[in-house]
Design an enzyme around this catalytic site. Structure first.
Site, PDB file in Angstrom:
ATOM      1  N   ASN A  15      -3.016  -9.546  -1.463  1.00  0.00           N
ATOM      2  CA  ASN A  15      -3.290  -8.107  -1.293  1.00  0.00           C
ATOM      3  C   ASN A  15      -2.075  -7.216  -1.507  1.00  0.00           C
ATOM      4  O   ASN A  15      -2.195  -5.994  -1.473  1.00  0.00           O
ATOM      5  CB  ASN A  15      -3.922  -7.816   0.092  1.00  0.00           C
ATOM      6  CG  ASN A  15      -5.235  -8.550   0.256  1.00  0.00           C
ATOM      7  OD1 ASN A  15      -6.129  -8.392  -0.576  1.00  0.00           O
ATOM      8  ND2 ASN A  15      -5.351  -9.378   1.277  1.00  0.00           N
ATOM      9  N   TYR A  27       1.620   0.431   4.982  1.00  0.00           N
ATOM     10  CA  TYR A  27       2.469  -0.275   4.014  1.00  0.00           C
ATOM     11  C   TYR A  27       3.295   0.633   3.108  1.00  0.00           C
ATOM     12  O   TYR A  27       4.069   0.152   2.284  1.00  0.00           O
ATOM     13  CB  TYR A  27       1.595  -1.212   3.161  1.00  0.00           C
ATOM     14  CG  TYR A  27       0.912  -2.276   3.988  1.00  0.00           C
ATOM     15  CD1 TYR A  27       1.660  -3.239   4.653  1.00  0.00           C
ATOM     16  CD2 TYR A  27      -0.467  -2.308   4.124  1.00  0.00           C
ATOM     17  CE1 TYR A  27       1.042  -4.212   5.434  1.00  0.00           C
ATOM     18  CE2 TYR A  27      -1.100  -3.279   4.899  1.00  0.00           C
ATOM     19  CZ  TYR A  27      -0.334  -4.228   5.551  1.00  0.00           C
ATOM     20  OH  TYR A  27      -0.929  -5.189   6.323  1.00  0.00           O
ATOM     21  N   ASN A  78       7.133 -12.786   1.020  1.00  0.00           N
ATOM     22  CA  ASN A  78       6.233 -12.088   1.938  1.00  0.00           C
ATOM     23  C   ASN A  78       4.912 -12.841   1.843  1.00  0.00           C
ATOM     24  O   ASN A  78       4.118 -12.602   0.927  1.00  0.00           O
ATOM     25  CB  ASN A  78       6.047 -10.622   1.537  1.00  0.00           C
ATOM     26  CG  ASN A  78       5.147  -9.881   2.525  1.00  0.00           C
ATOM     27  OD1 ASN A  78       4.468 -10.516   3.334  1.00  0.00           O
ATOM     28  ND2 ASN A  78       5.129  -8.561   2.446  1.00  0.00           N
ATOM     29  N   ALA A  81      -0.942 -12.288   4.686  1.00  0.00           N
ATOM     30  CA  ALA A  81      -1.819 -12.858   5.723  1.00  0.00           C
ATOM     31  C   ALA A  81      -1.557 -14.345   5.956  1.00  0.00           C
ATOM     32  O   ALA A  81      -1.754 -14.848   7.073  1.00  0.00           O
ATOM     33  CB  ALA A  81      -3.279 -12.630   5.341  1.00  0.00           C
ATOM     34  N   GLU A 102      11.976 -14.362   5.017  1.00  0.00           N
ATOM     35  CA  GLU A 102      10.604 -13.854   5.107  1.00  0.00           C
ATOM     36  C   GLU A 102      10.648 -12.338   5.306  1.00  0.00           C
ATOM     37  O   GLU A 102      11.412 -11.849   6.128  1.00  0.00           O
ATOM     38  CB  GLU A 102       9.928 -14.535   6.309  1.00  0.00           C
ATOM     39  CG  GLU A 102       8.523 -14.061   6.576  1.00  0.00           C
ATOM     40  CD  GLU A 102       7.903 -14.841   7.754  1.00  0.00           C
ATOM     41  OE1 GLU A 102       8.159 -16.062   7.888  1.00  0.00           O
ATOM     42  OE2 GLU A 102       7.181 -14.209   8.542  1.00  0.00           O
ATOM     43  N   ARG A 111       1.732  -4.547  15.780  1.00  0.00           N
ATOM     44  CA  ARG A 111       0.382  -4.395  15.235  1.00  0.00           C
ATOM     45  C   ARG A 111      -0.592  -5.280  16.029  1.00  0.00           C
ATOM     46  O   ARG A 111      -0.326  -5.611  17.164  1.00  0.00           O
ATOM     47  CB  ARG A 111       0.408  -4.729  13.737  1.00  0.00           C
ATOM     48  CG  ARG A 111       1.312  -3.754  12.948  1.00  0.00           C
ATOM     49  CD  ARG A 111       1.240  -4.013  11.468  1.00  0.00           C
ATOM     50  NE  ARG A 111      -0.121  -3.807  10.966  1.00  0.00           N
ATOM     51  CZ  ARG A 111      -0.556  -4.271   9.795  1.00  0.00           C
ATOM     52  NH1 ARG A 111       0.260  -4.941   9.001  1.00  0.00           N
ATOM     53  NH2 ARG A 111      -1.793  -4.047   9.400  1.00  0.00           N
TER      54      ARG A 111
HETATM   55  C1  DQA Z   1       2.362  -8.042   5.749  1.00  0.00           C
HETATM   56  C2  DQA Z   1       1.822  -8.138   7.182  1.00  0.00           C
HETATM   57  C3  DQA Z   1       0.654  -9.111   7.265  1.00  0.00           C
HETATM   58  O1  DQA Z   1       0.172  -9.158   8.597  1.00  0.00           O
HETATM   59  C4  DQA Z   1      -0.473  -8.657   6.369  1.00  0.00           C
HETATM   60  O2  DQA Z   1      -1.522  -9.597   6.384  1.00  0.00           O
HETATM   61  C5  DQA Z   1      -0.027  -8.341   4.980  1.00  0.00           C
HETATM   62  C6  DQA Z   1       1.263  -7.708   4.763  1.00  0.00           C
HETATM   63  C7  DQA Z   1       3.453  -6.967   5.604  1.00  0.00           C
HETATM   64  O3  DQA Z   1       4.130  -6.970   4.582  1.00  0.00           O
HETATM   65  O4  DQA Z   1       3.619  -6.124   6.493  1.00  0.00           O
HETATM   66  O5  DQA Z   1      -0.798  -8.508   4.032  1.00  0.00           O
HETATM   67  O6  DQA Z   1       2.946  -9.294   5.409  1.00  0.00           O
END
Ligand code: DQA
Length: 152
Positions: A15, A27, A78, A81, A102, A111
């Site tokens: 995503n 984001y 990154n 999820a 990471e 969150r």
């Molecule tokens: C994420 C945080 C994750 O919880 C989420 O599922 C994402 C993006 C972030 O960059 O803040 O897709 O990794």
């Protein structure tokens, strides 16, 4: 100083190809292309070479991490999820045992509760969460410092 340019693999998870449209209040408004362009500029400034991959598929992420062995000196990831549940991604990172950072654009600790736990964090050198696109640039900087014998 190393005679060969260090190679860094940047992996964006599911995503993240939708950045810019996806929940901009969480984001940010930058697209993935813009973030990648900033990463490339940073890589030039740091004197490292980067390869950038985005995937929405867990198996592809696992295979991408596996293929880093012998090809790359470090990983910026990154896992999106997958961070919260993919033991397969965690095991791949542990298997290659490359220096890895990471990154999360959002602060996963303020969150939903299911985002508070990272299964990948214990097998990477460090985690940056909540600094938006800057987190990627700082991760690259951290890897470059580790390559130069940092963390002393
Ligand atoms: C994420 C945080 C994750 O919880 C989420 O599922 C994402 C993006 C972030 O960059 O803040 O897709 O990794």
């Amino acid at each position: 100083m190393s005679l060969t340019t260090k190679q860094v693999l940047v992996i964006h998870g599911p995503n993240l190809n939708m950045l810019g449209q996806r929940e901009p209040e969480v984001y940010g408004s930058l697209t993935l292309d813009t973030i990648n362009a900033r990463l490339r500029e940073k890589a030039v400034a740091l004197g490292v070479t980067i390869t950038i991959v985005q995937t929405n598929h867990e198996g592809v992420m696992v295979e991408t991490i596996q293929s880093a062995l012998g090809q790359y000196d470090g990983i910026v990831i990154n896992p999106a999820a997958f961070t919260h549940y993919s033991i397969a991604v965690r095991d791949a990172l542990a298997a290659v045992a490359l220096p890895a950072i990471e990154v999360h654009l959002s602060n996963i600790y303020c969150r939903e509760e299911f985002r508070h736990h990272s299964v990948t964090a214990p097998v990477v050198n460090g985690q940056i969460s909540g600094l938006g696109y800057m987190g990627y640039l700082l991760a690259l900087e951290a890897l470059a410092a580790l390559f130069n014998g940092g963390k002393n």
